[in-house]
Design a protein around this motif. Sequence first.
Motif, PDB file in Angstrom:
ATOM      1  N   ASN A   1       0.836  -1.203   0.000  1.00  0.00           N
ATOM      2  CA  ASN A   1       0.000   0.000   0.000  1.00  0.00           C
ATOM      3  C   ASN A   1       0.872   1.256   0.000  1.00  0.00           C
ATOM      4  O   ASN A   1       1.850   1.328   0.758  1.00  0.00           O
ATOM      5  CB  ASN A   1      -0.848   0.065   1.291  1.00  0.00           C
TER       6      ASN A   1
ATOM      7  N   GLU B   1      -1.061  -5.416  -3.454  1.00  0.00           N
ATOM      8  CA  GLU B   1      -1.383  -6.324  -2.331  1.00  0.00           C
ATOM      9  C   GLU B   1      -2.794  -6.096  -1.801  1.00  0.00           C
ATOM     10  O   GLU B   1      -3.488  -7.052  -1.448  1.00  0.00           O
ATOM     11  CB  GLU B   1      -0.357  -6.124  -1.206  1.00  0.00           C
ATOM     12  N   ASN B   2      -3.214  -4.837  -1.735  1.00  0.00           N
ATOM     13  CA  ASN B   2      -4.541  -4.539  -1.174  1.00  0.00           C
ATOM     14  C   ASN B   2      -5.339  -3.514  -1.961  1.00  0.00           C
ATOM     15  O   ASN B   2      -6.549  -3.453  -1.823  1.00  0.00           O
ATOM     16  CB  ASN B   2      -4.388  -3.990   0.262  1.00  0.00           C
TER      17      ASN B   2
ATOM     18  N   LYS C   1      -8.498  -4.223  -3.940  1.00  0.00           N
ATOM     19  CA  LYS C   1      -9.572  -4.968  -3.266  1.00  0.00           C
ATOM     20  C   LYS C   1     -10.780  -4.055  -3.108  1.00  0.00           C
ATOM     21  O   LYS C   1     -10.673  -2.829  -3.137  1.00  0.00           O
ATOM     22  CB  LYS C   1      -9.072  -5.472  -1.913  1.00  0.00           C
TER      23      LYS C   1
ATOM     24  N   HIS D   1      -5.827  -7.999  -8.356  1.00  0.00           N
ATOM     25  CA  HIS D   1      -6.238  -8.817  -7.199  1.00  0.00           C
ATOM     26  C   HIS D   1      -7.164  -7.966  -6.333  1.00  0.00           C
ATOM     27  O   HIS D   1      -6.715  -6.950  -5.837  1.00  0.00           O
ATOM     28  CB  HIS D   1      -4.986  -9.222  -6.433  1.00  0.00           C
TER      29      HIS D   1
ATOM     30  N   TRP E   1     -14.169 -11.633  -3.406  1.00  0.00           N
ATOM     31  CA  TRP E   1     -13.564 -12.250  -2.224  1.00  0.00           C
ATOM     32  C   TRP E   1     -14.534 -12.052  -1.075  1.00  0.00           C
ATOM     33  O   TRP E   1     -15.403 -11.170  -1.136  1.00  0.00           O
ATOM     34  CB  TRP E   1     -12.198 -11.580  -1.940  1.00  0.00           C
TER      35      TRP E   1
ATOM     36  N   GLN F   1     -13.391 -11.337   1.949  1.00  0.00           N
ATOM     37  CA  GLN F   1     -12.775 -10.412   2.912  1.00  0.00           C
ATOM     38  C   GLN F   1     -12.606  -9.031   2.296  1.00  0.00           C
ATOM     39  O   GLN F   1     -12.678  -8.865   1.100  1.00  0.00           O
ATOM     40  CB  GLN F   1     -11.390 -10.924   3.297  1.00  0.00           C
ATOM     41  N   GLN F   2     -12.299  -8.064   3.175  1.00  0.00           N
ATOM     42  CA  GLN F   2     -12.044  -6.686   2.752  1.00  0.00           C
ATOM     43  C   GLN F   2     -13.188  -6.149   1.875  1.00  0.00           C
ATOM     44  O   GLN F   2     -12.965  -5.470   0.868  1.00  0.00           O
ATOM     45  CB  GLN F   2     -10.670  -6.568   2.095  1.00  0.00           C
TER      46      GLN F   2
ATOM     47  N   GLU G   1     -10.412 -17.559  -3.203  1.00  0.00           N
ATOM     48  CA  GLU G   1     -10.700 -18.303  -1.967  1.00  0.00           C
ATOM     49  C   GLU G   1     -12.178 -18.640  -1.777  1.00  0.00           C
ATOM     50  O   GLU G   1     -12.746 -18.406  -0.713  1.00  0.00           O
ATOM     51  CB  GLU G   1     -10.160 -17.519  -0.759  1.00  0.00           C
TER      52      GLU G   1
ATOM     53  N   GLN H   1      -1.627 -19.994  -4.245  1.00  0.00           N
ATOM     54  CA  GLN H   1      -1.045 -18.899  -3.457  1.00  0.00           C
ATOM     55  C   GLN H   1       0.327 -19.253  -2.881  1.00  0.00           C
ATOM     56  O   GLN H   1       1.241 -18.456  -2.888  1.00  0.00           O
ATOM     57  CB  GLN H   1      -2.006 -18.488  -2.348  1.00  0.00           C
TER      58      GLN H   1
ATOM     59  N   HIS I   1       1.380 -19.952   0.465  1.00  0.00           N
ATOM     60  CA  HIS I   1       1.852 -19.410   1.753  1.00  0.00           C
ATOM     61  C   HIS I   1       2.251 -20.614   2.591  1.00  0.00           C
ATOM     62  O   HIS I   1       1.386 -21.304   3.147  1.00  0.00           O
ATOM     63  CB  HIS I   1       0.730 -18.646   2.465  1.00  0.00           C
TER      64      HIS I   1
ATOM     65  N   GLU J   1       1.257 -15.994  -4.596  1.00  0.00           N
ATOM     66  CA  GLU J   1       1.502 -15.246  -3.349  1.00  0.00           C
ATOM     67  C   GLU J   1       2.559 -15.934  -2.496  1.00  0.00           C
ATOM     68  O   GLU J   1       2.440 -16.001  -1.266  1.00  0.00           O
ATOM     69  CB  GLU J   1       0.195 -15.131  -2.544  1.00  0.00           C
TER      70      GLU J   1
ATOM     71  N   TRP K   1       4.674 -12.846  -2.085  1.00  0.00           N
ATOM     72  CA  TRP K   1       3.739 -11.905  -1.462  1.00  0.00           C
ATOM     73  C   TRP K   1       4.544 -10.813  -0.756  1.00  0.00           C
ATOM     74  O   TRP K   1       4.551 -10.678   0.465  1.00  0.00           O
ATOM     75  CB  TRP K   1       2.769 -12.638  -0.528  1.00  0.00           C
TER      76      TRP K   1
ATOM     77  N   TRP L   1       3.104  -9.482   5.397  1.00  0.00           N
ATOM     78  CA  TRP L   1       1.935  -9.712   6.244  1.00  0.00           C
ATOM     79  C   TRP L   1       2.220 -10.778   7.310  1.00  0.00           C
ATOM     80  O   TRP L   1       1.510 -10.890   8.294  1.00  0.00           O
ATOM     81  CB  TRP L   1       0.749 -10.164   5.378  1.00  0.00           C
TER      82      TRP L   1
END
Length: 350
Positions: A46, A71-72, A75, A108, A112, A114-115, A156, A231, A233, A262, A302, A310
């Motif tokens: 960000n 990254e964000n 969204k 990205h 989703w 989230q967010q 996801e 992803q 992770h 990611e 990521w 993160w």
Amino acid sequence: MKSLRLVILAVVLFFVLNFTVQRLEGETLRTLAEKLGIYIGYASINDFWRITDSDKYMEVAKREFNILTPENQMKWDSIHPEETRYNFEPAERHVRFALENGMVVHGHTLVWHQQLPPWVSGKSTKEELLKVLEDHIKTVVGHFKGRVKIWDVVNEAVSDAGTYRDSIWYRIIGPEYIEKAFIWAHEADPDAILIYNDYNIETINPKSNFVYNMVKEMKEKGIPIHGVGFQMHIDYNGLNYESFRQNLKRFADLGLKLYITEMDVRVPQNATPKDFEKQAEVYRKIFEICLDNPAVEAIQFWGFTDKYSWVPGFFKGWDHALIFDRDYNPKPAYFAIKEVLEKKVMERQK
Ligand code: G3I
């Protein structure tokens, strides 16, 4: 005579190899990836243009990578904070930086759980939510048409147990939101590569089986899905590499492009030099397997410096998951990846 010929051949080989090795010195991950025709990239943090060390951040980013994912800031809560207001400027900064430096943008993400801004979570009927989703996807993809090459259309949507995730989209619309999202994104930019992205689907397990069947059915129905994002992770214990290899193969056999989207490999917070070697081996192995599969188009981390990751905020006791340390020094993982890329370039030059 025969032995003279052998000596000459050995001398020639020596010079060719030496020349190749010299040529590979001074290469970066980016230049090597470009020789192999793949993308290597990172999640772009960000407001990277106003962090204190933004010059250093940008210098390493454009030197080492040829693709980025915001990254964000693409969204929903960032780009579409109110029902009647889109906020494109932060996302534009990532896109501009990428395009000015000859990099590709991976968007990205369009759908989703989230967010999400509160105004979306407040919708309660199927008709309302479908309308909102269609408007969002068409507006965002349309805005970046021709500039964002790849989109994580749905992110996801599946649980670890291998069922549809119980999200607002699934509860109120039903599973059809997934296919619709791909159709709308394709309508907005027919040239964009559209992918399904998820975590814990790297190896063969109930979740990846579910995703496999889901995308297979979509392909059979002619839904415009072009790839799958894994992803990745993971931690320094790695994963079952044979299962990973086979899993990539079965998705590729469906005619899909594959993306590592990611990747990070976390190690304990108080990691020792040995732990960093172990981490490097995980990165090495994953790259070797990916480069063996021609369907793999991109490998992205990521983030790239441990300074901006993160991981420590989300996994208590874990850290240092990326390939540069907090001072932007390359770690053993960086050199391991570079070696794999170099080896592949030399193999191709033979
Ligand atoms: O937007 C608020 C801001 O207003 C506030 O001032 C600030 C204070 O902490 O928080 C900001 O929100 C944070 C946001 O990142 C920043 O854009 C959230 O608290 C924080 O939870 C959020 O974390 C992101 C996370 O997704 C959200 O679930 C991480 O940075 C991001 O790395 C992570 O990325 C996800 C991928 O999108 C999908 N796959 C998994 C991956 C890791 O979780």
